[in-house]
Design a protein around this motif. Structure first.
Motif, PDB file in Angstrom:
ATOM      1  N   ILE A 126       1.018  -1.267   0.574  1.00  0.00           N
ATOM      2  CA  ILE A 126      -0.181   0.211  -0.033  1.00  0.00           C
ATOM      3  C   ILE A 126       1.374   1.471  -0.324  1.00  0.00           C
ATOM      4  CG2 ILE A 126      -2.063   0.879   1.401  1.00  0.00           C
ATOM      5  CD1 ILE A 126      -2.346  -1.438   2.599  1.00  0.00           C
ATOM      6  N   GLY A 127       0.530   1.999  -0.955  1.00  0.00           N
ATOM      7  CA  GLY A 127       1.174   3.408  -1.068  1.00  0.00           C
ATOM      8  C   GLY A 127       0.220   4.570  -0.898  1.00  0.00           C
ATOM      9  N   VAL A 128       0.496   5.654   0.175  1.00  0.00           N
ATOM     10  CA  VAL A 128      -0.304   6.795   0.224  1.00  0.00           C
ATOM     11  C   VAL A 128       0.439   8.064  -0.219  1.00  0.00           C
ATOM     12  CG1 VAL A 128      -1.017   5.621   1.908  1.00  0.00           C
ATOM     13  CG2 VAL A 128       0.426   6.730   2.326  1.00  0.00           C
ATOM     14  N   ALA A 129      -0.239   8.908  -0.372  1.00  0.00           N
ATOM     15  CA  ALA A 129      -0.113  10.751  -0.833  1.00  0.00           C
ATOM     16  C   ALA A 129       0.599  11.441   0.416  1.00  0.00           C
ATOM     17  CB  ALA A 129      -1.421  11.468  -1.623  1.00  0.00           C
ATOM     18  N   GLY A 130       1.661  12.083   0.464  1.00  0.00           N
ATOM     19  CA  GLY A 130       2.155  12.883   0.980  1.00  0.00           C
ATOM     20  C   GLY A 130       2.372  14.274   0.891  1.00  0.00           C
ATOM     21  N   TYR A 131       1.867  15.560   1.314  1.00  0.00           N
ATOM     22  CA  TYR A 131       1.990  16.482   0.532  1.00  0.00           C
ATOM     23  C   TYR A 131       3.247  17.619   1.055  1.00  0.00           C
ATOM     24  CZ  TYR A 131      -2.280  14.804  -0.526  1.00  0.00           C
ATOM     25  OH  TYR A 131      -3.041  13.786  -1.649  1.00  0.00           O
ATOM     26  N   PRO A 132       4.409  17.649   1.201  1.00  0.00           N
ATOM     27  CA  PRO A 132       5.470  18.962   1.325  1.00  0.00           C
ATOM     28  C   PRO A 132       5.366  20.365   1.074  1.00  0.00           C
ATOM     29  CG  PRO A 132       6.100  17.250  -1.008  1.00  0.00           C
ATOM     30  CD  PRO A 132       4.676  17.342  -0.115  1.00  0.00           C
ATOM     31  N   GLU A 133       3.776  20.255   0.518  1.00  0.00           N
ATOM     32  CA  GLU A 133       3.412  21.981   0.935  1.00  0.00           C
ATOM     33  C   GLU A 133       1.605  22.029   1.453  1.00  0.00           C
ATOM     34  OE1 GLU A 133       4.443  24.590  -2.407  1.00  0.00           O
ATOM     35  OE2 GLU A 133       5.063  22.715  -3.641  1.00  0.00           O
ATOM     36  N   LYS A 134       2.038  20.593   1.905  1.00  0.00           N
ATOM     37  CA  LYS A 134       0.666  21.107   3.090  1.00  0.00           C
ATOM     38  C   LYS A 134      -0.811  19.623   2.598  1.00  0.00           C
ATOM     39  CE  LYS A 134      -2.420  24.374   4.955  1.00  0.00           C
ATOM     40  NZ  LYS A 134      -3.696  23.632   5.235  1.00  0.00           N
ATOM     41  N   HIS A 135      -1.099  19.418   2.938  1.00  0.00           N
ATOM     42  CA  HIS A 135      -2.925  18.566   2.163  1.00  0.00           C
ATOM     43  C   HIS A 135      -3.599  20.189   2.192  1.00  0.00           C
ATOM     44  CE1 HIS A 135      -6.375  17.165   1.275  1.00  0.00           C
ATOM     45  NE2 HIS A 135      -6.292  17.363   0.693  1.00  0.00           N
ATOM     46  N   PHE A 136      -4.555  21.166   1.634  1.00  0.00           N
ATOM     47  CA  PHE A 136      -5.072  22.419   1.230  1.00  0.00           C
ATOM     48  C   PHE A 136      -6.256  21.830   2.395  1.00  0.00           C
ATOM     49  CE2 PHE A 136      -9.111  21.104  -0.968  1.00  0.00           C
ATOM     50  CZ  PHE A 136      -9.135  19.807  -1.045  1.00  0.00           C
ATOM     51  N   GLU A 137      -6.702  20.928   3.004  1.00  0.00           N
ATOM     52  CA  GLU A 137      -7.364  21.576   3.583  1.00  0.00           C
ATOM     53  C   GLU A 137      -6.681  21.048   5.775  1.00  0.00           C
ATOM     54  OE1 GLU A 137     -10.357  17.997   3.527  1.00  0.00           O
ATOM     55  OE2 GLU A 137     -10.331  18.722   1.183  1.00  0.00           O
ATOM     56  N   ALA A 138      -6.225  20.786   5.743  1.00  0.00           N
ATOM     57  CA  ALA A 138      -4.925  21.229   6.905  1.00  0.00           C
ATOM     58  C   ALA A 138      -5.015  21.955   7.266  1.00  0.00           C
ATOM     59  CB  ALA A 138      -3.800  20.082   6.717  1.00  0.00           C
ATOM     60  N   PRO A 139      -5.330  21.889   9.057  1.00  0.00           N
ATOM     61  CA  PRO A 139      -5.439  22.956   9.313  1.00  0.00           C
ATOM     62  C   PRO A 139      -3.838  23.779   9.100  1.00  0.00           C
ATOM     63  CG  PRO A 139      -5.975  21.949  10.682  1.00  0.00           C
ATOM     64  CD  PRO A 139      -5.557  21.181   9.882  1.00  0.00           C
ATOM     65  N   ASN A 140      -2.482  23.039   9.702  1.00  0.00           N
ATOM     66  CA  ASN A 140      -1.330  22.964   9.095  1.00  0.00           C
ATOM     67  C   ASN A 140      -0.620  22.071   9.751  1.00  0.00           C
ATOM     68  OD1 ASN A 140      -0.594  21.431  12.143  1.00  0.00           O
ATOM     69  ND2 ASN A 140      -2.402  22.961  12.920  1.00  0.00           N
ATOM     70  N   PHE A 141       0.966  22.567   8.732  1.00  0.00           N
ATOM     71  CA  PHE A 141       1.541  21.179   8.407  1.00  0.00           C
ATOM     72  C   PHE A 141       1.240  19.633   9.376  1.00  0.00           C
ATOM     73  CE2 PHE A 141       5.608  19.803   7.250  1.00  0.00           C
ATOM     74  CZ  PHE A 141       5.374  19.010   5.982  1.00  0.00           C
ATOM     75  N   LYS A 142       1.517  21.006  10.172  1.00  0.00           N
ATOM     76  CA  LYS A 142       2.365  19.290  11.687  1.00  0.00           C
ATOM     77  C   LYS A 142       1.056  18.184  12.070  1.00  0.00           C
ATOM     78  CE  LYS A 142       6.114  20.074  13.980  1.00  0.00           C
ATOM     79  NZ  LYS A 142       6.507  21.210  13.545  1.00  0.00           N
ATOM     80  N   ASN A 143       0.009  19.106  11.735  1.00  0.00           N
ATOM     81  CA  ASN A 143      -1.549  18.058  11.716  1.00  0.00           C
ATOM     82  C   ASN A 143      -1.929  17.274  10.595  1.00  0.00           C
ATOM     83  OD1 ASN A 143      -4.581  17.718  11.047  1.00  0.00           O
ATOM     84  ND2 ASN A 143      -4.538  18.790  12.817  1.00  0.00           N
ATOM     85  N   ASP A 144      -1.440  17.841   9.712  1.00  0.00           N
ATOM     86  CA  ASP A 144      -1.058  17.360   8.284  1.00  0.00           C
ATOM     87  C   ASP A 144      -0.436  15.914   8.197  1.00  0.00           C
ATOM     88  OD1 ASP A 144      -1.947  16.076   5.699  1.00  0.00           O
ATOM     89  OD2 ASP A 144      -0.551  17.257   4.810  1.00  0.00           O
ATOM     90  N   LEU A 145       1.242  16.146   8.575  1.00  0.00           N
ATOM     91  CA  LEU A 145       2.216  14.756   9.281  1.00  0.00           C
ATOM     92  C   LEU A 145       1.160  13.823  10.218  1.00  0.00           C
ATOM     93  CD1 LEU A 145       5.522  16.278   8.726  1.00  0.00           C
ATOM     94  CD2 LEU A 145       4.570  15.647   7.383  1.00  0.00           C
ATOM     95  N   LYS A 146       0.139  14.638  11.211  1.00  0.00           N
ATOM     96  CA  LYS A 146       0.171  13.833  11.753  1.00  0.00           C
ATOM     97  C   LYS A 146      -0.292  12.466  11.682  1.00  0.00           C
ATOM     98  CE  LYS A 146      -3.781  14.962  14.500  1.00  0.00           C
ATOM     99  NZ  LYS A 146      -4.383  15.455  16.068  1.00  0.00           N
ATOM    100  N   TRP A 147      -1.519  13.265  10.251  1.00  0.00           N
ATOM    101  CA  TRP A 147      -2.620  12.246   9.620  1.00  0.00           C
ATOM    102  C   TRP A 147      -1.215  11.608   8.850  1.00  0.00           C
ATOM    103  CZ3 TRP A 147      -5.967  11.125  12.619  1.00  0.00           C
ATOM    104  CH2 TRP A 147      -6.829  12.214  13.355  1.00  0.00           C
ATOM    105  N   LEU A 148      -0.360  11.284   7.869  1.00  0.00           N
ATOM    106  CA  LEU A 148      -0.315  10.445   7.762  1.00  0.00           C
ATOM    107  C   LEU A 148       0.747   9.900   8.165  1.00  0.00           C
ATOM    108  CD1 LEU A 148       1.498  10.562   3.914  1.00  0.00           C
ATOM    109  CD2 LEU A 148       3.382  11.945   5.385  1.00  0.00           C
TER     110      LEU A 148
END
Ligand code: FAD
Length: 317
Positions: A174-196
């Protein structure tokens, strides 16, 4: 073979591609035309995107508009089977939450398993145009992490209907997507990384990034992933520019920045041939730096146009 096995066996940075199914009504030849020029780089795998339904409005002779649902780019699974058959390389279908119930997801995974496809890129998908925010199906998944859980359960031989008594297990990587410039819905970068990280903790074995044009974004992303314990391979996703209009279209659709130097150079191009020259020069520098940094694989979003990618890769391999 699994993507993780390809990466583990590689002696140097690999090259892979993503293609999208042709518009409905076009033949498979357009897919081969997008792949053939790139086969000389020995891609171990090719990703095939998944496109969900859209609403279109059909005008009747009376002037009334009828809302219809259509999938403009069907064929992801068939294209994967065709690629495996024709080129003998791995094809990775993208599988999304949007538009799928759990049952439909299970059936789609069974099809893939029967076809001998043992890699999937598990994604949530975006909202369709009529939705303000992404809305899962009543019995569908809200996040890619929920989809991963279902795939992992199938890998353990657990199906939705436990009373079936059958427990043939799949073995999807299983591969997944990650966003070096943050996913547009994420409130902040750290939060996005937590879900990643949650996706990885649940069973994702590698990450493919959203496109970026500034390598420092990727390097920062990898560093911050490692700091919070994400230890799977992180494959950089790269999109060579091909038209001037992409200067505004790509940031709008993909929520990424185009660095000032690149944007300025493209802005003064007199036509798209000149844009391609700029894109090749930029892409070569970007690729060389990523290879020097030890990136496991360069994954190109060719979007059916292989020429610029070919020009870049032939200068860096
Ligand atoms: P998720 O990982 O589910 O994240 C979505 C958002 O929710 C993020 O903001 C995240 O921070 C947040 N989040 C995640 N989990 C949780 C949680 N449990 N609770 C609360 N918040 C959470 N789209 C297609 O339709 N077809 C494709 O083929 C396709 N291929 C792609 C390939 C790549 C490499 C990439 C980078 C994107 C691709 N996309 C594709 C686009 C993708 O579907 C969208 O970016 C989508 O908006 C997010 O998908 P995701 O899997 O990253 O979602």
């Amino acid at each position: 073979m699994k993507v993780t096995e390809h990466l583990a066996q590689a002696k140097s940075t690999l090259i892979s591609f993503e293609i999208l199914p042709p518009l409905k009504g076009q033949g498979i030849k357009s897919i081969y035309d997008a792949i053939d020029p790139l086969m000389e780089f020995n891609p171990p795998f090719v990703d095939v995107t998944y496109h969900r339904e859209e609403y279109v409005y059909k005008r009747h002779p009376t002037g009334l508009l009828e809302k219809q649902t259509t999938r403009k780019r069907p064929g992801t699974v068939g294209i994967c089977a065709a690629i495996i058959n024709k080129y003998g390389i791995d094809a990775i279908p993208h599988i999304i939450c949007g538009g799928f119930s759990r049952e439909e997801t299970e059936n789609a995974l069974i099809d893939l398993n029967f076809l001998g496809i043992d890699n999937v890129l598990a994604l949530r998908g975006d909202q369709i145009k009529s939705e303000a925010i992404f809305e899962p199906e009543p019995d569908g998944h809200a996040y890619a992490s929920d989809l991963i859980e279902q795939i992992v359960r199938m890998n353990e031989g657990k199906y939705l209907n436990e009373e079936l008594g059958n427990n043939a297990s799949s073995d999807f990587c299983i591969g997944v997507a990650g966003y070096p410039e943050k996913h547009f819905e994420a409130p902040n970068f750290k939060n996005d990384l937590k879900w990643l990280k949650k996706k990885v903790d649940l069973g994702a074995e590698y990450i493919v990034t959203q496109m970026f044009f500034d390598n420092s974004k990727y390097f920062d992303f990898v560093r911050q992933c490692r700091e919070i314990g994400i230890d799977v391979p992180i494959i950089p996703g790269l999109k060579p520019l091909t038209t001037k209009s992409q200067l505004t279209i790509l940031p709008k659709i993909f929520h990424i920045d185009i660095p000032e130097d690149l944007a300025d150079a493209v802005a003064v191009c007199k036509d798209n041939d000149a844009v391609k020259e700029v894109a090749i020069e930029w892409g070569v520098q970007q690729a060389k730096e990523l290879i020097a940094s030890g990136a496991p694989c360069l994954h190109y979003y060719t979007m059916g146009k292989p020429d610029v990618t070919k020009a870049i890769v032939s200068q860096v391999l």
